[in-house]
Design an enzyme around this catalytic site. Structure first.
Site, short mmCIF file in Angstrom:
data_model
loop_
_atom_site.label_atom_id
_atom_site.label_comp_id
_atom_site.label_asym_id
_atom_site.label_seq_id
_atom_site.Cartn_x
_atom_site.Cartn_y
_atom_site.Cartn_z
N THR A 1 25.41 35.94 26.05
CA THR A 1 26.59 37.23 25.83
C THR A 1 26.70 37.60 24.33
O THR A 1 26.53 36.84 23.34
CB THR A 1 27.79 36.70 26.54
OG1 THR A 1 28.84 37.67 26.07
CG2 THR A 1 28.34 35.33 26.07
N TYR B 1 35.53 31.10 26.79
CA TYR B 1 34.22 31.57 27.26
C TYR B 1 33.19 31.75 26.12
O TYR B 1 31.96 31.59 26.26
CB TYR B 1 34.58 32.91 27.95
CG TYR B 1 33.48 33.72 28.54
CD1 TYR B 1 32.86 33.44 29.59
CD2 TYR B 1 32.88 34.74 27.86
CE1 TYR B 1 31.50 34.07 30.05
CE2 TYR B 1 31.74 35.49 28.12
CZ TYR B 1 31.17 35.12 29.40
OH TYR B 1 30.14 35.80 29.70
N1 LIG Z 1 27.49 41.26 33.91
C1 LIG Z 1 27.56 41.30 32.50
O1 LIG Z 1 27.75 42.32 31.58
C2 LIG Z 1 26.89 40.13 31.46
C3 LIG Z 1 27.19 39.98 30.28
C4 LIG Z 1 27.00 39.18 29.31
C5 LIG Z 1 26.57 37.95 29.89
N2 LIG Z 1 26.61 37.80 31.46
C6 LIG Z 1 26.21 36.63 32.02
O2 LIG Z 1 25.04 36.79 32.92
C7 LIG Z 1 25.31 36.12 34.01
C8 LIG Z 1 25.18 36.57 35.29
O3 LIG Z 1 26.54 37.50 35.39
P1 LIG Z 1 26.85 38.56 36.48
O4 LIG Z 1 27.52 39.82 36.08
O5 LIG Z 1 25.56 38.67 37.53
O6 LIG Z 1 28.03 37.53 37.44
P2 LIG Z 1 28.35 37.21 38.69
O7 LIG Z 1 29.67 36.61 39.10
O8 LIG Z 1 28.01 38.32 39.57
O9 LIG Z 1 27.21 36.21 39.02
C9 LIG Z 1 27.53 34.93 38.75
C10 LIG Z 1 27.00 33.88 40.06
O10 LIG Z 1 27.31 32.54 39.55
C11 LIG Z 1 27.89 31.95 40.69
N3 LIG Z 1 28.73 30.89 40.39
C12 LIG Z 1 29.88 30.90 39.82
N4 LIG Z 1 30.16 29.73 39.32
C13 LIG Z 1 29.38 28.68 39.74
C14 LIG Z 1 29.12 27.48 39.92
N5 LIG Z 1 30.38 26.50 39.24
N6 LIG Z 1 28.10 26.74 40.54
C15 LIG Z 1 27.24 27.48 41.28
N7 LIG Z 1 27.34 29.00 41.26
C16 LIG Z 1 28.34 29.40 40.38
C17 LIG Z 1 28.93 33.06 41.27
O11 LIG Z 1 29.15 32.59 42.79
C18 LIG Z 1 27.93 34.16 41.13
O12 LIG Z 1 27.16 34.41 42.39
C19 LIG Z 1 26.49 35.02 33.72
O13 LIG Z 1 25.96 33.92 33.10
C20 LIG Z 1 27.30 35.83 32.83
O14 LIG Z 1 27.95 34.91 31.89
C21 LIG Z 1 27.02 38.89 32.23
#
Ligand SMILES: NC(=O)c1ccc[n+]([C@@H]2O[C@H](COP(=O)([O-])OP(=O)(O)OC[C@H]3O[C@@H](n4cnc5c(N)ncnc54)[C@H](O)[C@@H]3O)[C@@H](O)[C@H]2O)c1
Length: 352
Positions: free
Chosen positions: A135, A178
């Site tokens: 991130t 975070y």
């Molecule tokens: N969406 C964004 O803009 C963004 C920006 C920066 C970083 N990220 C990173 O990208 C990744 C995906 O983000 P996203 O937006 O798709 O989020 P999201 O919440 O849609 O996807 C995360 C998934 O991880 C699963 N999860 C959560 N805790 C868990 C656990 N303990 N064990 C197993 N599964 C678990 C959730 O059920 C979910 O399906 C994350 O690592 C997030 O930190 C996202």
């Protein structure tokens, strides 16, 4: 994507942790569409993501398999990683807000589980690529960048910063639990390349948006704003709404992940800033203005105080990722937001 993709001839699956989530399900769909077997590892903790999993299974019944488990279960995680050909690690505790209420949980999910996954791959003794979803929060609040207000948006005083964005050369400065947990995992992922030769790569993402995003007030603000507006409910704005982000459509993010895998030999041990870049920098208020135009009605806003660690301006310098991964210009944010709105409407119609 102009880059050749990885051949699906190797029949071993690709592991996508968090593969039911927003980015994970879009990535899993691309992998399966390219002919790869996909193993999704997800605890389905985020409300609504089970719908993404049903969608994936319906589209690719022979290629997508899922394990419902928590990444903190290191034995189950190691078993899932035992015979895969590559790993995309996206499962995470994803919200700054939740990390502030439960930092221990945030640490265990984001740091300890990532190290366990890396070590499971190290113990295999094979060069299994791992791409990690990091991130922009690893760069902190960028308080050293002097800003001024221009209309509805903060912009840097410095023209060069304004036109190019924040580069990978910025010092790391973790803010909030975070930011610390994602940043620590980011560093472990890079160090497993340095210390153990594991082919790894890190994507430091700005705001990704698009279909299959279950946006909430805590994470996924573009989808959250559209969902609230579609439901005719007010939107809470923390701060003055002039904070700026470079937003990137998920299809473009998936292109970058696929290219990182295809070019892992060249980019192993590297971190890239991945976002929409200066052409897709938009403030919350500017986005809401465009949403109102698309919806044909005004949106009600509630203002509250700034939230911890909220950057006034963050725009990725995407020159390195685009050059090294040979990526095209991402789609323009107005088109992408219209695409997300169309998807949200179609989902509502299907559910009605
Ligand atoms: N969406 C964004 O803009 C963004 C920006 C920066 C970083 N990220 C990173 O990208 C990744 C995906 O983000 P996203 O937006 O798709 O989020 P999201 O919440 O849609 O996807 C995360 C998934 O991880 C699963 N999860 C959560 N805790 C868990 C656990 N303990 N064990 C197993 N599964 C678990 C959730 O059920 C979910 O399906 C994350 O690592 C997030 O930190 C996202």
């Amino acid at each position: 994507m102009s880059e050749p993709s990885v051949s699906p001839d190797d029949k071993r699956p690709v592991l996508v942790t968090g593969g039911a989530g927003f980015i994970g399900s879009n990535l899993a769909d691309r992998l399966a569409s390219d002919g790869h077997r996909v193993l999704i590892y997800d605890a389905l903790t985020r409300p609504g993501v089970e719908r993404n999993l049903h969608w994936l299974r319906a589209r690719h019944p022979a290629l997508v398999h899922a394990v419902r488990a928590d990444v903190r279960d290191s034995a189950a995680l190691a078993a899932a990683a035992a015979s895969v050909k590559a790993v995309f690690h996206l499962a995470a505790q994803v919200a700054v807000t939740t990390s502030l209420t439960d930092p221990i949980d945030d640490f265990q999910v984001n740091v300890a589980a990532t190290v366990a996954l890396l070590d499971a791959l190290r113990r295999r003794g094979e060069p299994v690529p791992l791409i990690y979803a990091s991130t922009n929060k690893v760069y902190g609040d960028l308080a050293d960048i002097a800003l001024r207000l221009e209309g509805e948006a903060y912009v840097p005083d410095d023209r060069n910063v304004r036109s190019s964005g924040a580069a990978e050369t910025r010092p790391l400065d973790f803010h909030t639990p975070y930011g610390c947990s994602k940043g620590a995992a980011d560093q472990y992922v890079l160090d497993y390349a340095r210390s153990f030769g594991l082919p790894t790569c890190v994507m430091r993402m700005s705001c990704i948006y698009g279909p299959r995003q279950m946006g909430t007030e805590d994470q996924g603000w573009v989808a959250h704003f559209l969902i609230r507006a579609l439901e005719g409910r007010p939107i809470s704005i923390y701060g003055d709404g002039r904070q700026v982000r470079d937003i990137l459509h998920v299809a473009d993010a998936v292109d970058a992940y696929m290219a990182a895998w295809a070019k892992i030999a060249q980019v192993s041990g590297r971190a890239f800033n991945l976002g929409g870049g200066p052409n897709n920098a938009v403030s919350l208020r500017q986005l809401i203005g465009v949403m109102e135009g698309l919806l044909g009605r005004p949106v009600v806003l509630d203002y509250a105080d700034w939230r911890a660690g909220d950057q006034r301006w963050y725009v990725s310098d995407t020159r390195r990722v685009r050059r090294e991964l040979n990526l095209p210009q991402p789609r323009a944010w107005r088109d992408g937001v219209a695409d997300l709105l169309a998807w949200l409407k179609s989902e509502r119609e299907a559910a009605a």
